[in-house]
Write a protein that holds these residues in place. Structure first.
Motif, PDB file in Angstrom:
ATOM      1  N   ASP A   1      61.119   8.611 -16.810  1.00  0.00           N
ATOM      2  CA  ASP A   1      62.458   8.308 -16.322  1.00  0.00           C
ATOM      3  C   ASP A   1      63.351   9.535 -16.479  1.00  0.00           C
ATOM      4  O   ASP A   1      63.133  10.369 -17.372  1.00  0.00           O
ATOM      5  CB  ASP A   1      63.077   7.152 -17.109  1.00  0.00           C
ATOM      6  CG  ASP A   1      62.374   5.826 -16.868  1.00  0.00           C
ATOM      7  OD1 ASP A   1      61.715   5.701 -15.819  1.00  0.00           O
ATOM      8  OD2 ASP A   1      62.492   4.930 -17.722  1.00  0.00           O
ATOM      9  N   LYS A   2      64.350   9.612 -15.653  1.00  0.00           N
ATOM     10  CA  LYS A   2      65.301  10.729 -15.706  1.00  0.00           C
ATOM     11  C   LYS A   2      65.814  10.962 -17.128  1.00  0.00           C
ATOM     12  O   LYS A   2      65.878  12.101 -17.600  1.00  0.00           O
ATOM     13  CB  LYS A   2      66.468  10.448 -14.764  1.00  0.00           C
ATOM     14  CG  LYS A   2      67.606  11.446 -14.853  1.00  0.00           C
ATOM     15  CD  LYS A   2      68.779  11.016 -13.995  1.00  0.00           C
ATOM     16  CE  LYS A   2      69.965  11.953 -14.176  1.00  0.00           C
ATOM     17  NZ  LYS A   2      71.147  11.521 -13.398  1.00  0.00           N
ATOM     18  N   ASP A   3      66.181   9.887 -17.827  1.00  0.00           N
ATOM     19  CA  ASP A   3      66.805  10.026 -19.139  1.00  0.00           C
ATOM     20  C   ASP A   3      65.823   9.931 -20.302  1.00  0.00           C
ATOM     21  O   ASP A   3      66.238   9.897 -21.460  1.00  0.00           O
ATOM     22  CB  ASP A   3      67.911   8.984 -19.306  1.00  0.00           C
ATOM     23  CG  ASP A   3      69.106   9.282 -18.409  1.00  0.00           C
ATOM     24  OD1 ASP A   3      69.369  10.473 -18.161  1.00  0.00           O
ATOM     25  OD2 ASP A   3      69.767   8.335 -17.955  1.00  0.00           O
ATOM     26  N   THR A   4      64.536   9.872 -20.005  1.00  0.00           N
ATOM     27  CA  THR A   4      63.524   9.940 -21.053  1.00  0.00           C
ATOM     28  C   THR A   4      63.032  11.381 -21.133  1.00  0.00           C
ATOM     29  O   THR A   4      62.664  11.973 -20.127  1.00  0.00           O
ATOM     30  CB  THR A   4      62.339   8.997 -20.753  1.00  0.00           C
ATOM     31  OG1 THR A   4      62.814   7.650 -20.727  1.00  0.00           O
ATOM     32  CG2 THR A   4      61.260   9.133 -21.814  1.00  0.00           C
ATOM     33  N   SER A   5      63.046  11.934 -22.323  1.00  0.00           N
ATOM     34  CA  SER A   5      62.656  13.334 -22.508  1.00  0.00           C
ATOM     35  C   SER A   5      61.197  13.425 -22.930  1.00  0.00           C
ATOM     36  O   SER A   5      60.541  12.430 -23.231  1.00  0.00           O
ATOM     37  CB  SER A   5      63.551  13.977 -23.575  1.00  0.00           C
ATOM     38  OG  SER A   5      63.495  13.226 -24.781  1.00  0.00           O
ATOM     39  N   GLY A   6      60.689  14.667 -22.940  1.00  0.00           N
ATOM     40  CA  GLY A   6      59.411  14.900 -23.580  1.00  0.00           C
ATOM     41  C   GLY A   6      58.248  15.308 -22.708  1.00  0.00           C
ATOM     42  O   GLY A   6      58.410  15.815 -21.592  1.00  0.00           O
ATOM     43  N   THR A   7      57.060  15.088 -23.236  1.00  0.00           N
ATOM     44  CA  THR A   7      55.804  15.604 -22.695  1.00  0.00           C
ATOM     45  C   THR A   7      55.483  15.054 -21.313  1.00  0.00           C
ATOM     46  O   THR A   7      55.381  13.840 -21.130  1.00  0.00           O
ATOM     47  CB  THR A   7      54.638  15.264 -23.643  1.00  0.00           C
ATOM     48  OG1 THR A   7      54.954  15.723 -24.962  1.00  0.00           O
ATOM     49  CG2 THR A   7      53.345  15.914 -23.170  1.00  0.00           C
ATOM     50  N   ILE A   8      55.310  15.954 -20.355  1.00  0.00           N
ATOM     51  CA  ILE A   8      54.859  15.560 -19.033  1.00  0.00           C
ATOM     52  C   ILE A   8      53.860  16.610 -18.546  1.00  0.00           C
ATOM     53  O   ILE A   8      54.074  17.814 -18.713  1.00  0.00           O
ATOM     54  CB  ILE A   8      56.039  15.384 -18.046  1.00  0.00           C
ATOM     55  CG1 ILE A   8      55.544  14.847 -16.694  1.00  0.00           C
ATOM     56  CG2 ILE A   8      56.849  16.661 -17.880  1.00  0.00           C
ATOM     57  CD1 ILE A   8      56.658  14.345 -15.798  1.00  0.00           C
ATOM     58  N   ILE A   9      52.752  16.132 -17.975  1.00  0.00           N
ATOM     59  CA  ILE A   9      51.657  17.003 -17.562  1.00  0.00           C
ATOM     60  C   ILE A   9      51.694  17.200 -16.054  1.00  0.00           C
ATOM     61  O   ILE A   9      51.828  16.240 -15.302  1.00  0.00           O
ATOM     62  CB  ILE A   9      50.292  16.403 -17.957  1.00  0.00           C
ATOM     63  CG1 ILE A   9      50.259  16.096 -19.457  1.00  0.00           C
ATOM     64  CG2 ILE A   9      49.146  17.339 -17.579  1.00  0.00           C
ATOM     65  CD1 ILE A   9      49.041  15.270 -19.876  1.00  0.00           C
ATOM     66  N   ALA A  10      51.541  18.438 -15.586  1.00  0.00           N
ATOM     67  CA  ALA A  10      51.416  18.739 -14.158  1.00  0.00           C
ATOM     68  C   ALA A  10      50.102  19.478 -13.928  1.00  0.00           C
ATOM     69  O   ALA A  10      49.594  20.168 -14.818  1.00  0.00           O
ATOM     70  CB  ALA A  10      52.593  19.575 -13.674  1.00  0.00           C
ATOM     71  N   ALA A  11      49.557  19.328 -12.727  1.00  0.00           N
ATOM     72  CA  ALA A  11      48.273  19.944 -12.386  1.00  0.00           C
ATOM     73  C   ALA A  11      48.477  21.111 -11.429  1.00  0.00           C
ATOM     74  O   ALA A  11      49.305  21.042 -10.519  1.00  0.00           O
ATOM     75  CB  ALA A  11      47.338  18.911 -11.757  1.00  0.00           C
ATOM     76  N   LYS A  12      47.692  22.161 -11.623  1.00  0.00           N
ATOM     77  CA  LYS A  12      47.802  23.344 -10.768  1.00  0.00           C
ATOM     78  C   LYS A  12      46.843  23.308  -9.580  1.00  0.00           C
ATOM     79  O   LYS A  12      46.960  24.139  -8.675  1.00  0.00           O
ATOM     80  CB  LYS A  12      47.558  24.608 -11.599  1.00  0.00           C
ATOM     81  CG  LYS A  12      48.639  24.873 -12.636  1.00  0.00           C
ATOM     82  CD  LYS A  12      48.373  26.200 -13.335  1.00  0.00           C
ATOM     83  CE  LYS A  12      49.474  26.540 -14.314  1.00  0.00           C
ATOM     84  NZ  LYS A  12      49.248  27.855 -14.959  1.00  0.00           N
ATOM     85  N   ASN A  13      45.910  22.380  -9.596  1.00  0.00           N
ATOM     86  CA  ASN A  13      44.966  22.270  -8.475  1.00  0.00           C
ATOM     87  C   ASN A  13      44.543  20.815  -8.334  1.00  0.00           C
ATOM     88  O   ASN A  13      44.736  19.994  -9.244  1.00  0.00           O
ATOM     89  CB  ASN A  13      43.755  23.181  -8.680  1.00  0.00           C
ATOM     90  CG  ASN A  13      43.056  22.922 -10.008  1.00  0.00           C
ATOM     91  OD1 ASN A  13      42.431  21.876 -10.201  1.00  0.00           O
ATOM     92  ND2 ASN A  13      43.161  23.874 -10.946  1.00  0.00           N
ATOM     93  N   ASP A  14      43.949  20.489  -7.183  1.00  0.00           N
ATOM     94  CA  ASP A  14      43.617  19.100  -6.896  1.00  0.00           C
ATOM     95  C   ASP A  14      42.460  18.574  -7.740  1.00  0.00           C
ATOM     96  O   ASP A  14      42.397  17.375  -8.037  1.00  0.00           O
ATOM     97  CB  ASP A  14      43.287  18.933  -5.404  1.00  0.00           C
ATOM     98  CG  ASP A  14      44.527  18.998  -4.526  1.00  0.00           C
ATOM     99  OD1 ASP A  14      45.640  19.097  -5.088  1.00  0.00           O
ATOM    100  OD2 ASP A  14      44.392  18.952  -3.292  1.00  0.00           O
ATOM    101  N   VAL A  15      41.543  19.454  -8.125  1.00  0.00           N
ATOM    102  CA  VAL A  15      40.439  19.015  -8.978  1.00  0.00           C
ATOM    103  C   VAL A  15      40.980  18.499 -10.310  1.00  0.00           C
ATOM    104  O   VAL A  15      40.633  17.402 -10.767  1.00  0.00           O
ATOM    105  CB  VAL A  15      39.425  20.158  -9.210  1.00  0.00           C
ATOM    106  CG1 VAL A  15      38.389  19.746 -10.247  1.00  0.00           C
ATOM    107  CG2 VAL A  15      38.748  20.543  -7.899  1.00  0.00           C
TER     108      VAL A  15
END
Length: 337
Positions: free
Chosen positions: A151-165
């Motif tokens: 959520d917008k107002d929830t802070s902290g750890t979020i994972i993003a991927a650099k490739n589709d695999v």
């Protein structure tokens, strides 16, 4: 060919009214509308239902699976759309972990994860588009790299991927609950027992469809909690969510009588003040002056790396507002902050 994900809604709306024929066979609502209106997909119909744009006999519809009946009057309001673009922006990022496949960010409060109507810029995606050479495309055009959300107002750890695999493998881990997700929250009151499991089902709030609630026909939801500190009129709680329902922690804690501090949507702002002693109330007002959102933080995750299989542990320190609350309450949160 462009998909629904490449567009955002505008203020202009096209409205259709359909009267179901007496001879019409029984169909799901989303299928019937998609077959009745040219160039609209069932996915788009389901989004319209989710956002309250479809009425049956004057009542807002909340389930795409409802069956139509002869004589039903359906009113469909379709906001017109325009192409949505993602602009790279030089926004500072607090990077927790990074390699060739993944980047993990400690997202600050008040940051939207990806662009949408009303939030074209200033999002995590805008920042990632500037910082990263490549991002996965599996999540859609305007959500490059994004595997899961906060959520917008929830802070902290979020994972993003650099490739589709990496994206697809991590998405499977989230889907099959192969990622251990822990949150820290400040909640109202003293929780008894000090550890346990909440299993109440969650669905749309029948009295306010923009909110969620514990409802008998809701989806299964499991939240495990452990009290780390009793802070007089608040508690510092570590929570593990097994399922990933929208607003799950906020709904479960509110339902248990311990809403998340600062959460105005679920009774965590000022509703609890009247139950406090004068001494507590004075300090509670001081605490509320420090925090203007739900005091909820995605603290840490454990998972196996999508490419190497090696165990990965990522952790994000608490943001300033929650650390200030802990300081006011006399709790030594140095290891968390």
């Amino acid at each position: 060919m462009l998909t629904d994900e490449l567009y955002e809604e505008t203020m202009d709306t096209q409205t259709y009214q359909i009267i179901v024929s007496p001879h019409q066979k029984s169909l799901r609502l989303d299928r019937f509308i998609a077959e009745s209106i040219p160039r609209i997909s069932r996915t788009r119909v389901q989004l319209l239902i989710e956002n309250g744009h479809i009425l049956r006999n004057g009542q807002v519809i909340d389930k795409a699976s409802l069956k139509i009946s002869p004589g039903d009057i359906l009113t469909i309001s379709i906001p017109q759309r325009r192409p949505l673009t993602v602009e790279p922006e030089m926004i500072p990022l607090q990077i927790v972990y990074e390699d060739d496949d993944l980047i993990v960010i400690n997202k600050p409060p008040d940051m939207v994860v990806h662009p949408a109507a009303g939030n074209r810029t200033g999002t995590l995606v805008n920042a990632l588009a500037h910082y990263c050479t490549t991002l996965s495309t599996a999540g859609g055009y305007y959500r490059p790299g994004i595997i899961h959300r906060l959520d917008k107002d929830t802070s902290g750890t979020i994972i993003a991927a650099k490739n589709d695999v990496a994206h697809n493998e991590m998405a499977r881990k989230f889907e099959y609950r192969k990622i251990e997700k822990y949150y820290l929250a400040l909640v109202w009151g003293t929780i008894t027992p000090s550890s346990g499991v909440i299993l109440d089902p969650i669905g749309r709030d029948p009295s306010n469809r923009k909110k969620f609630a514990v409802v008998p026909d809701g989806k299964d939801a499991e939240t495990r909690y452990e009290v780390l500190a009793d802070l007089d009129f608040l508690s510092l709680v570590r929570l593990r969510i097994i399922t990933g329902r929208t607003h799950q922690i906020r709904v479960h804690m509110a339902y248990s009588g311990h809403p998340v501090l600062g959460d105005s949507t679920y009774g965590g702002r000022t509703k609890k003040l009247k139950s406090l002693k004068p001494r507590q109330r004075e300090k509670a007002v001081q605490v509320l002056d420090c925090i203007h959102r739900q005091a909820l933080h995605s603290y840490e995750m454990f998972f196996d790396h999508p490419r190497t299989g090696e165990p990965v542990h990522v952790r994000s320190t608490l943001p300033r507002d929650m650390c200030e609350v802990l300081q006011i309450l006399g709790y030594d949160g140095e290891s968390l902050c």
